[in-house]
Write a protein that holds these residues in place. Structure first.
Motif, short mmCIF file in Angstrom:
data_model
loop_
_atom_site.label_atom_id
_atom_site.label_comp_id
_atom_site.label_asym_id
_atom_site.label_seq_id
_atom_site.Cartn_x
_atom_site.Cartn_y
_atom_site.Cartn_z
N ALA A 616 -4.39 -11.19 -3.79
CA ALA A 616 -4.76 -9.79 -4.01
C ALA A 616 -4.48 -8.94 -2.78
N MET A 617 -4.77 -9.47 -1.59
CA MET A 617 -4.51 -8.72 -0.36
C MET A 617 -3.01 -8.54 -0.12
N SER A 618 -2.24 -9.54 -0.48
CA SER A 618 -0.80 -9.47 -0.24
C SER A 618 -0.15 -8.34 -1.01
N THR A 619 -0.67 -8.03 -2.21
CA THR A 619 -0.04 -7.01 -3.06
C THR A 619 -0.86 -5.73 -3.17
N ALA A 620 -2.01 -5.66 -2.50
CA ALA A 620 -2.89 -4.49 -2.62
C ALA A 620 -2.21 -3.25 -2.04
N THR A 621 -2.54 -2.09 -2.62
CA THR A 621 -2.06 -0.81 -2.09
C THR A 621 -3.26 0.11 -1.86
N ALA A 622 -3.25 0.82 -0.76
CA ALA A 622 -4.33 1.74 -0.42
C ALA A 622 -3.83 2.67 0.67
N GLU A 623 -4.49 3.79 0.86
CA GLU A 623 -4.16 4.66 1.98
C GLU A 623 -4.73 4.03 3.24
N LEU A 624 -3.84 3.72 4.17
CA LEU A 624 -4.24 3.12 5.43
C LEU A 624 -4.10 4.14 6.55
N TRP A 625 -4.82 3.90 7.64
CA TRP A 625 -4.85 4.88 8.73
C TRP A 625 -3.85 4.59 9.83
N THR A 626 -3.49 3.33 10.03
CA THR A 626 -2.65 2.99 11.19
C THR A 626 -1.21 2.69 10.81
N THR A 627 -0.83 2.99 9.59
CA THR A 627 0.54 2.80 9.14
C THR A 627 0.80 3.70 7.95
N ALA A 628 2.05 4.13 7.81
CA ALA A 628 2.43 4.89 6.62
C ALA A 628 2.61 3.99 5.42
N ALA A 629 2.71 2.67 5.64
CA ALA A 629 2.80 1.72 4.53
C ALA A 629 1.48 1.69 3.78
N SER A 630 1.53 1.33 2.52
CA SER A 630 0.32 1.29 1.70
C SER A 630 -0.25 -0.12 1.57
N GLY A 631 0.35 -1.08 2.27
CA GLY A 631 -0.15 -2.45 2.21
C GLY A 631 0.87 -3.42 2.75
N PHE A 632 0.64 -4.71 2.53
CA PHE A 632 1.53 -5.74 3.05
C PHE A 632 2.84 -5.82 2.28
N GLY A 633 2.83 -5.33 1.06
CA GLY A 633 4.06 -5.37 0.26
C GLY A 633 4.55 -6.77 -0.01
N GLY A 634 3.62 -7.70 -0.23
CA GLY A 634 3.98 -9.08 -0.51
C GLY A 634 4.25 -9.91 0.71
N ARG A 635 4.18 -9.30 1.91
CA ARG A 635 4.42 -10.05 3.15
C ARG A 635 3.09 -10.38 3.83
N ARG A 636 3.16 -10.85 5.07
CA ARG A 636 1.95 -11.26 5.77
C ARG A 636 1.70 -10.43 7.03
N VAL A 637 2.64 -9.55 7.39
CA VAL A 637 2.47 -8.68 8.56
C VAL A 637 2.57 -7.25 8.06
N LEU A 638 1.58 -6.44 8.41
CA LEU A 638 1.54 -5.06 7.94
C LEU A 638 2.67 -4.26 8.60
N PRO A 639 3.58 -3.68 7.81
CA PRO A 639 4.66 -2.88 8.42
C PRO A 639 4.09 -1.67 9.14
N ARG A 640 4.68 -1.37 10.28
CA ARG A 640 4.16 -0.21 11.04
C ARG A 640 5.28 0.34 11.91
N VAL A 641 5.51 1.64 11.82
CA VAL A 641 6.44 2.32 12.72
C VAL A 641 5.62 3.13 13.71
#
Length: 651
Positions: A616-641
């Motif tokens: 569930a965490m791997s595919t979850a989407t939500a508004e996050l504060w420290t990244t423009a990404a909405s979640g892990f997108g099936g990966r294990r490291v949160l994308p962040r620019v």
């Protein structure tokens, strides 16, 4: 017993003082004899006996007789004994000003046994008037110095309550032991019940400290007069409620004989240390107490996690349990304790060392762990290891490159972790892993081939244009900036460090604020950004790092709404670690919220639920504060620019 105690006060009032109540080493001398007449003594003795033996209503009913006695014997010293009991009656009625006034009248006549009773009444009146600290100051010197049992009972109850209300937990526990030991046999059961209720208000860590230090043992071993059994009983209840294996083991080690009927349950809990368990919907949080920096981060992370789980909102279903890795325990022991309490998802890693150990635990026990700080690169593998956080050095790299692009170089780094400052030192020629001179590219965190700054194989910060790395442990010395003619300065320390550096820096130096620098950005400074962070207002003017593309900054309305939600329950905007904790809390909630609503210890079911939470965490989407990404997108490291923005006009 009470009748004899009442007679003792009268006898002491009519005999030489100095032994018994009121005699204090180094204090003012107690006045000698209250020379009451034989007739007055004979008249007062039965009144005091009835007072000592009476209940609340019976004591109040004695007021007319005591007033009459005082009127008839106004010139007799024993009138003060009647007056102090009238003060006690006023206290029982809740007439606190009158109680204080009458007690003060007796105290003003000088130190005596009766004067010490008046001090007890005055201290009790102060405590009941909502002034526990002054009350404690009045009452504490009298402990174990009162002869009369009914006076001791009042003193011990009031001084313990004053300590509790003042938050003086260590003293409160010590006073509970005195109160229990000095209680009359016919009152001890009631006193034990009162103390048992008070112990529920004492913070658990203070009870554990008392148990370890032996403060709860008393001077005798009889269970009826030994506080250890009550403390152990309270801690046993807590251990069972929290499924706290570590506490259960400590109770067996330190207070086995005092556990009574709780012993079997505590033994079972301690023996089941490795038992798998999931309780809905529970998230476990591991904090670090190893260093001052990790302790500070831990407080901020915990605040963010609570916000992300919605614990401060009415009706939240989330349950958060927490441990730290300090004291006598270890990361494994603390995480085991959290799983024993039913956590289906763990949040850990306020520094690289703890994150690496937590990642190993996740793989070994097949339980999803969200890491607030990246672990060592080799620890990133496994379906249960999720990296939410970011290396603090990443924002420093981006800012140093931005300063260099603007011609604000050489660049100085002020503050930050020791490891980060070591990475800022120039690399030896041909050093393994060193990037070509002048390399300024920044890679989105989590992208293929990215290595955390400061980790093995990463380019040192010197390759990003940093010529000087200065600590900020003491007073910042501006002279350190002069030899290399510093033109740009990256602030990476706390607010105190940043304020010192700003005051010392020449106006020609361009300032940049890394993630951990929690101060308002000076005009013209560069501020590191990631998603909505920092939540100081609209992220206007956000710039991507060189070669990194668009930072995907969210609309101003998103930042404003997030900031407003945070400020509704916090006094200042979230720090970087609080924002990371918030994102970890949001993702953890996505993992546990749809799990079954009943707990289980069935190994197969526990395994299935942990796997479901990870998925569930791997595919979850939500508004996050420290990244423009909405979640892990099936990966294990949160994308962040990581980007930056400029704050206002030049300073």
């Amino acid at each position: 017993m009470a009748a004899l105690a009442a007679a003792a006060l009268l006898a002491l009032a009519a005999a030489t003082a100095g032994a018994g109540c009121g005699a204090q080493e180094g204090g003012a001398p107690v006045s000698p004899a209250l020379a009451g007449s034989p007739a007055a003594q004979a008249e007062l003795r039965p009144l005091l006996s009835r007072f000592a033996n009476g209940a609340h209503a019976e004591r109040i009913a004695l007021e007319p007789e005591l007033l009459a006695f005082r009127g008839r014997h106004a010139s007799d010293d024993l009138a003060r004994v009647a007056t102090v009991h009238l003060a006690w009656i006023a206290l029982e009625r809740g007439d606190l000003p009158r109680a204080e006034a009458l007690a003060g009248e007796v105290e003003a006549a000088g130190r005596s046994a009766v004067g010490d009773l008046a001090r007890v009444i005055r201290g009790a009146a102060l405590r009941r008037a909502g002034k526990p600290r002054p009350a404690f100051g009045v009452l504490r010197p009298l402990v174990s110095k009162m002869i009369d049992a009914y006076v001791r009972a009042l003193l011990n109850e009031e001084v313990t309550a004053a300590a509790m209300e003042a938050g003086a937990w260590t003293q409160a526990i010590e006073l509970m032991s005195v109160w229990l030991r000095e209680a009359d046999d016919d009152r001890r059961a009631a006193v034990r019940a009162q103390i048992g209720a008070q112990l529920r208000e004492v913070p658990i860590d203070h009870l554990v400290q008392a148990l370890r230090a032996g403060r709860a043992t008393g001077e005798v071993v009889s269970p009826e007069v030994d506080l250890r059994s009550l403390v152990a009983e309270r801690l046993a209840i807590v251990a069972r409620e929290r499924r706290d294996v570590a506490l259960a083991k400590e109770l067996l080690d330190r207070a086995d004989a005092a556990l009574g009927t709780q012993r079997d349950a505590i033994f079972e809990l301690a023996a089941g240390a490795g038992a798998a368990r999931v309780e809905p919907p529970t998230v476990g949080l591991l904090l670090s107490t190893r260093t001052a920096a990790s302790r500070r981060r831990g407080v901020e992370i915990a605040a963010g996690v609570a916000h992300g789980l919605g614990l401060l909102r009415p009706g939240s279903d989330a349950r958060l349990v927490s441990r730290d890795d300090g004291g006598e325990g270890s990361v494994d022991e603390a995480l085991n304790s959290l799983t024993a309490e039913g956590a289906a998802v763990l949040i850990a890693g306020s520094d690289r060392e703890q994150a690496t150990e937590a990642a190993k635990f996740a793989r070994t026990h097949a339980i999803p762990v969200l890491l607030v700080h990246p672990p060592e690169p080799a620890a990133l593998d496994g379906a249960f290891v999720f990296v939410v956080g970011e290396e603090p050095a990443r924002s420093i790299e981006v800012l140093a490159a931005a300063l260099a692009e603007r011609g604000a170089k050489p660049v100085a780094l002020v503050g930050g972790d020791v490891d980060v400052r070591k990475d800022a030192a120039p690399a030896p020629a041909g050093a393994a892993g060193a990037a070509p001179a002048g390399a300024t590219g920044a890679t989105p965190a989590g992208a293929a081939g990215a290595a955390p700054a400061g980790a093995a194989g990463a380019a040192p910060l010197a390759e990003h244009g940093i010529a000087l790395a200065l600590p900020c442990d003491g007073t910042f010395d501006a002279r350190a900036l002069r030899p290399p003619a510093i033109r740009g300065m990256v602030l990476a320390g706390d607010a105190r460090c940043a304020d010192q550096a700003l005051r010392a820096a020449p106006r020609s130096v361009t300032i940049a604020l890394a993630f951990e620098t929690a101060i308002a950005p000076p005009p013209g400074s560069l501020v590191a950004t990631a998603g909505l962070f920092p939540l100081l207002g609209a992220p206007s003017g956000a710039q991507p790092p060189p070669g990194a593309g668009d930072p995907g900054a969210a609309p101003a309305s998103g930042a404003a709404a997030a900031l407003a939600a945070w400020l509704a329950t916090h006094p200042s905007p979230p720090s970087f670690w609080a924002a990371l904790g918030r994102d970890a809390g949001v993702l953890a909630w996505a993992g546990v919220q749809r799990l079954p609503k009943t707990g289980t210890e069935d190994p197969a079911e526990v395994k299935a639920r942990r796997l479901a939470a990870a998925s569930a965490m791997s595919t979850a989407t939500a508004e996050l504060w420290t990244t423009a990404a909405s979640g892990f997108g099936g990966r294990r490291v949160l994308p962040r620019v990581i980007g930056y923005r400029e704050s206002g006009k030049a300073r």
